[in-house]
Design a protein around this motif. Structure first.
Motif, PDB file in Angstrom:
ATOM      1  N   LEU A  67      21.796 -32.414 -56.805  1.00  0.00           N
ATOM      2  CA  LEU A  67      21.512 -33.736 -56.427  1.00  0.00           C
ATOM      3  C   LEU A  67      20.379 -32.126 -55.518  1.00  0.00           C
ATOM      4  N   VAL A  68      19.250 -32.564 -55.722  1.00  0.00           N
ATOM      5  CA  VAL A  68      18.248 -31.885 -55.000  1.00  0.00           C
ATOM      6  C   VAL A  68      17.330 -32.629 -53.972  1.00  0.00           C
ATOM      7  N   ILE A  69      17.770 -32.267 -52.621  1.00  0.00           N
ATOM      8  CA  ILE A  69      16.989 -33.392 -51.629  1.00  0.00           C
ATOM      9  C   ILE A  69      15.541 -32.407 -51.211  1.00  0.00           C
ATOM     10  N   VAL A  70      14.275 -32.555 -51.029  1.00  0.00           N
ATOM     11  CA  VAL A  70      13.412 -31.759 -50.478  1.00  0.00           C
ATOM     12  C   VAL A  70      12.710 -33.002 -49.323  1.00  0.00           C
ATOM     13  N   ASN A  71      12.728 -32.415 -48.465  1.00  0.00           N
ATOM     14  CA  ASN A  71      11.643 -33.119 -47.683  1.00  0.00           C
ATOM     15  C   ASN A  71      10.167 -32.695 -47.269  1.00  0.00           C
ATOM     16  N   MET A  72       9.594 -33.801 -47.361  1.00  0.00           N
ATOM     17  CA  MET A  72       7.946 -33.743 -48.063  1.00  0.00           C
ATOM     18  C   MET A  72       6.980 -33.539 -47.287  1.00  0.00           C
ATOM     19  N   GLY A  73       7.888 -34.367 -46.002  1.00  0.00           N
ATOM     20  CA  GLY A  73       6.617 -35.009 -44.902  1.00  0.00           C
ATOM     21  C   GLY A  73       6.802 -34.055 -43.403  1.00  0.00           C
ATOM     22  N   GLU A  74       6.142 -34.491 -42.862  1.00  0.00           N
ATOM     23  CA  GLU A  74       5.665 -33.334 -41.083  1.00  0.00           C
ATOM     24  C   GLU A  74       7.213 -34.184 -40.404  1.00  0.00           C
ATOM     25  N   HIS A  75       8.461 -34.256 -40.421  1.00  0.00           N
ATOM     26  CA  HIS A  75       9.585 -34.460 -39.534  1.00  0.00           C
ATOM     27  C   HIS A  75      10.494 -33.996 -39.727  1.00  0.00           C
ATOM     28  N   GLU A  76      11.115 -33.726 -39.430  1.00  0.00           N
ATOM     29  CA  GLU A  76      12.704 -33.723 -39.501  1.00  0.00           C
ATOM     30  C   GLU A  76      13.881 -35.029 -39.796  1.00  0.00           C
ATOM     31  N   THR A  77      14.212 -34.959 -41.479  1.00  0.00           N
ATOM     32  CA  THR A  77      14.677 -35.910 -42.053  1.00  0.00           C
ATOM     33  C   THR A  77      16.293 -35.983 -41.763  1.00  0.00           C
ATOM     34  N   GLU A  78      16.748 -37.526 -42.100  1.00  0.00           N
ATOM     35  CA  GLU A  78      18.665 -37.502 -42.425  1.00  0.00           C
ATOM     36  C   GLU A  78      18.791 -38.761 -43.262  1.00  0.00           C
ATOM     37  N   GLY A  79      19.368 -37.953 -43.675  1.00  0.00           N
ATOM     38  CA  GLY A  79      20.096 -39.606 -44.676  1.00  0.00           C
ATOM     39  C   GLY A  79      21.602 -39.199 -45.745  1.00  0.00           C
ATOM     40  N   SER A  80      21.943 -39.882 -46.364  1.00  0.00           N
ATOM     41  CA  SER A  80      23.202 -39.962 -46.963  1.00  0.00           C
ATOM     42  C   SER A  80      22.826 -40.950 -48.103  1.00  0.00           C
ATOM     43  N   GLY A  81      23.750 -40.979 -49.196  1.00  0.00           N
ATOM     44  CA  GLY A  81      24.093 -41.975 -49.941  1.00  0.00           C
ATOM     45  C   GLY A  81      24.999 -41.882 -51.419  1.00  0.00           C
ATOM     46  N   PHE A  82      24.715 -41.567 -52.623  1.00  0.00           N
ATOM     47  CA  PHE A  82      26.308 -41.023 -53.438  1.00  0.00           C
ATOM     48  C   PHE A  82      24.847 -41.280 -54.982  1.00  0.00           C
ATOM     49  N   VAL A  83      25.118 -40.496 -55.810  1.00  0.00           N
ATOM     50  CA  VAL A  83      24.628 -40.667 -56.911  1.00  0.00           C
ATOM     51  C   VAL A  83      25.556 -41.091 -58.278  1.00  0.00           C
TER      52      VAL A  83
END
Length: 182
Positions: free
Chosen positions: A163-179
């Protein structure tokens, strides 16, 4: 019986005195220095961001199956890994260490939770699958907001994917999940 007690006590003594390291019983892929399930973040160029936006699929390919079909899925049919990331800066990407293998055209789903570090801003993250052997990527799945949802890719070609995760927004991002691949 005395022989069994002897071997149990001997094993305990060897482990307790570190003559036999407890790590010899652990997963051989375990790395005690790796504290994250994703790679270090990489800064993307404006051109790379534009390519991601142009190739993104806005619609969600995820299709719910009737309950009767879901009941037939067994644990051996499931190929899955989980991930988490934090402090992902604007226009930066990370790649999961976990991968999934597909041997035939397969549907792959990512169940995710994402948010910005500051609750008064909204996250904008693009999710993609990358073939670990060829480097080719699926079209991105953009997700906006501080949300929990599922995105999916249909008929993913056989191969090994991260999985590739790209922050397209203007602020720091965090997250989690499963594939998960079916």
């Amino acid at each position: 019986m005395k022989l069994l007690k002897f071997f149990v006590i001997l094993t305990l003594v060897l482990v307790c005195t570190n003559l036999v390291a407890p790590s010899s019983f652990a997963d051989s892929n375990y790395d005690p220095n790796k504290t994250s399930s994703v790679s270090e973040s990489v800064k993307l160029t404006p051109e790379e961001i534009e390519v991601l936006k142009a190739n993104a699929t806005v619609e969600n390919d995820f299709v719910s199956e009737p309950q009767s079909q879901l009941d037939r899925v067994t644990l051996s049919d499931v190929n899955t890994f989980d991930y988490s990331f934090s402090q992902l800066g604007s226009q930066r990407e990370v790649k999961s260490y976990g991968t999934i293998d597909t041997s035939a055209k397969t549907d792959v789903y990512c169940t995710l939770t994402q948010k910005t570090a500051l609750s008064n801003y909204s996250a904008y993250v693009m999710y993609l699958l990358e073939n670990t052997e060829t480097g080719k990527r699926t079209p991105g799945k953009p997700v906006r907001g501080n949300v929990s949802e599922t995105v999916g890719w249909s008929d993913v070609l056989p191969g090994n994917y991260r999985l590739v995760i790209v922050n397209m927004g203007e602020h720091e991002t965090e997250g989690s999940g499963f594939v998960r691949a079916y």
